[in-house]
Design an enzyme around this catalytic site. Structure first.
Site, PDB file in Angstrom:
ATOM      1  N   GLY A 211       0.810  -1.204   0.000  1.00  0.00           N
ATOM      2  CA  GLY A 211       0.000   0.000   0.000  1.00  0.00           C
ATOM      3  C   GLY A 211       0.849   1.261   0.000  1.00  0.00           C
ATOM      4  O   GLY A 211       2.080   1.207  -0.064  1.00  0.00           O
TER       5      GLY A 211
ATOM      6  N   ASP B 150      -4.256 -12.763   2.473  1.00  0.00           N
ATOM      7  CA  ASP B 150      -5.198 -11.965   3.248  1.00  0.00           C
ATOM      8  C   ASP B 150      -4.945 -12.255   4.722  1.00  0.00           C
ATOM      9  O   ASP B 150      -5.189 -13.372   5.188  1.00  0.00           O
ATOM     10  CB  ASP B 150      -6.634 -12.335   2.860  1.00  0.00           C
ATOM     11  CG  ASP B 150      -7.691 -11.555   3.629  1.00  0.00           C
ATOM     12  OD1 ASP B 150      -7.331 -10.795   4.550  1.00  0.00           O
ATOM     13  OD2 ASP B 150      -8.881 -11.704   3.312  1.00  0.00           O
ATOM     14  N   VAL B 151      -4.456 -11.269   5.462  1.00  0.00           N
ATOM     15  CA  VAL B 151      -4.075 -11.511   6.851  1.00  0.00           C
ATOM     16  C   VAL B 151      -5.279 -11.816   7.733  1.00  0.00           C
ATOM     17  O   VAL B 151      -5.116 -12.317   8.851  1.00  0.00           O
ATOM     18  CB  VAL B 151      -3.288 -10.324   7.440  1.00  0.00           C
ATOM     19  CG1 VAL B 151      -2.004 -10.101   6.653  1.00  0.00           C
ATOM     20  CG2 VAL B 151      -4.130  -9.056   7.488  1.00  0.00           C
TER      21      VAL B 151
ATOM     22  N   ARG C 288       4.151 -15.837  18.742  1.00  0.00           N
ATOM     23  CA  ARG C 288       4.874 -17.098  18.474  1.00  0.00           C
ATOM     24  C   ARG C 288       6.375 -16.869  18.382  1.00  0.00           C
ATOM     25  O   ARG C 288       7.164 -17.748  18.732  1.00  0.00           O
ATOM     26  CB  ARG C 288       4.366 -17.736  17.174  1.00  0.00           C
ATOM     27  CG  ARG C 288       2.990 -18.359  17.273  1.00  0.00           C
ATOM     28  CD  ARG C 288       2.722 -19.287  16.093  1.00  0.00           C
ATOM     29  NE  ARG C 288       2.782 -18.634  14.808  1.00  0.00           N
ATOM     30  CZ  ARG C 288       1.737 -18.044  14.205  1.00  0.00           C
ATOM     31  NH1 ARG C 288       0.556 -18.008  14.832  1.00  0.00           N
ATOM     32  NH2 ARG C 288       1.863 -17.487  13.025  1.00  0.00           N
TER      33      ARG C 288
ATOM     34  N   ALA D 105      -0.646   0.084  13.248  1.00  0.00           N
ATOM     35  CA  ALA D 105      -0.903   1.377  12.612  1.00  0.00           C
ATOM     36  C   ALA D 105      -2.378   1.708  12.796  1.00  0.00           C
ATOM     37  O   ALA D 105      -3.235   1.250  12.050  1.00  0.00           O
ATOM     38  CB  ALA D 105      -0.543   1.318  11.125  1.00  0.00           C
TER      39      ALA D 105
ATOM     40  N   TYR E 126     -14.426   2.037   9.368  1.00  0.00           N
ATOM     41  CA  TYR E 126     -12.985   2.193   9.566  1.00  0.00           C
ATOM     42  C   TYR E 126     -12.658   2.558  11.008  1.00  0.00           C
ATOM     43  O   TYR E 126     -11.765   1.973  11.626  1.00  0.00           O
ATOM     44  CB  TYR E 126     -12.468   3.260   8.603  1.00  0.00           C
ATOM     45  CG  TYR E 126     -10.977   3.475   8.628  1.00  0.00           C
ATOM     46  CD1 TYR E 126     -10.095   2.448   8.311  1.00  0.00           C
ATOM     47  CD2 TYR E 126     -10.444   4.728   8.928  1.00  0.00           C
ATOM     48  CE1 TYR E 126      -8.723   2.649   8.310  1.00  0.00           C
ATOM     49  CE2 TYR E 126      -9.072   4.942   8.934  1.00  0.00           C
ATOM     50  CZ  TYR E 126      -8.221   3.904   8.621  1.00  0.00           C
ATOM     51  OH  TYR E 126      -6.861   4.113   8.625  1.00  0.00           O
TER      52      TYR E 126
END
Length: 341
Positions: free
Chosen positions: A10, A56-57, A106, A114, A145
């Site tokens: 991004g 995709d996290v 982990r 952010a 958002y």
């Protein structure tokens, strides 16, 4: 260090990847390219210390090997994007943040979230310090958002308290610069694209609402300093110089030498009247403050868009659709039209 940057393709993420690579770190960029662009990281793909993982996290973070830090920047951030993908925005703020925290846990890694100045909503305290809880409409047009980031902050804080994870939260105020898309719905890019296209600059409200604009290079320095620290935050990162939207329009017209008019439209729902960060904490704990002037930073951004005339032209209809600075509007008829100063 070996650092995972989610949302690394991004606008902000790609600049962070650049800064980390430049100082000698290894970077794993994770992005599903829903809003990021491969072109933002094209110059890094062959670098020995850079890895790109398409993922995709919110679902999975397929990263193997050692991890020293996780910088979680993945999220649609521009108004058209998070209104187009409301569920995905909420998912990356919740499940995506949980996945990133688990990855950091982990590996015993530093985790930096952010977050955003949007957690302050339409603030009733000005300027905004980090201990202000905000004034947010949880079901309004910005809530997709806003609440995703507020939940991400709560989740990050809970992990720090319960598992002693080394976490940090930064709240990012308006940031601009090269690699932004001219149709991303933010006021800086919209004004520049409209001026370069010779179109009227669209101001919602009377132009007296204020914002603070931070150039991307400055913002990334703050992110890197936060990664290197053990500061939990939240820490505001932004430019404490306040400017009205009307003043921004005048500056963009001067820098572009455009003869565009200015059109005034009704103010969007929940549009913040004022935004300006208190950055005392960033100065004290990170040794950070912005140094790039608005004129210099906007000049660089204008040149970036001048070099991409086809992209700027293609953005014309999208900008005219009425999406600007956080709200989706039905492209109303102008309330007033004035000749540019």
């Amino acid at each position: 260090m070996r650092i995972v940057v989610t949302g690394g393709a991004g606008f902000l993420g790609s600049h962070l990847c650049d800064a980390l690579i430049q100082r000698g770190d290894s970077v794993v960029c994770v992005d599903n390219l829903s809003t990021g662009r491969r072109g933002n990281i094209e110059h890094l793909l062959d670098h020995a210390k850079f890895e790109f993982t398409l993922a995709d996290v919110s679902t999975d973070i397929p990263v193997t090997g050692p991890v020293d830090a996780v910088a979680h920047l993945a999220s649609p951030a521009s108004p058209p994007d998070y209104h187009r993908m409301p569920l995905e925005t909420l998912a990356v703020g919740s499940r995506g943040t949980e996945q990133c925290l688990a990855l950091a846990e982990r590996h015993g890694a530093r985790f930096v979230l952010a977050s955003t100045s949007e957690v302050y909503g339409d603030p009733q305290i000005h300027p905004q310090p980090e201990d202000y809880w905000g004034h947010v409409n949880p079901i309004g047009p910005r809530s997709i958002y806003d609440e995703a980031k507020r939940f991400a902050e709560a989740l990050t804080s809970a992990h720090r308290r319960t598992s002693q994870l080394n976490t940090g939260i930064v709240r990012i105020f308006n940031t601009y610069g090269p690699r932004m898309r001219p149709h991303d719905g933010r006021v800086v890019t919209s004004f520049i694209a409209q001026a370069l296209n010779g179109d009227p600059l669209t101001i919602y409200g009377d132009g007296s609402q204020t914002r603070s604009f931070c150039y991307v290079d400055d913002l990334v320095r703050g992110l890197v300093a936060m990664i290197d620290s053990t500061e939990p935050g939240p820490v505001n990162l932004g430019n404490p110089q306040e400017r009205t939207v009307g003043e921004l329009a005048e500056l963009v017209l001067r820098l572009t030498q455009a003869e565009s008019k200015v059109e005034y439209h009704p103010l969007p729902v929940d549009d913040p009247a004022r935004r300006r960060p208190v950055i005392t904490r960033a100065q004290q704990v990170l040794g950070w403050q912005p140094v790039v002037s608005d004129e210099d930073g906007l000049g660089r951004t204008v040149q970036y868009f001048r070099d991409r005339p086809q992209e700027v032209e293609a953005a014309r209809e999208l900008i005219a659709g009425g999406q600007l600075d956080g709200a989706v509007l039905p492209a109303p008829a102008p309330v007033d039209v004035v000749q540019a100063a």
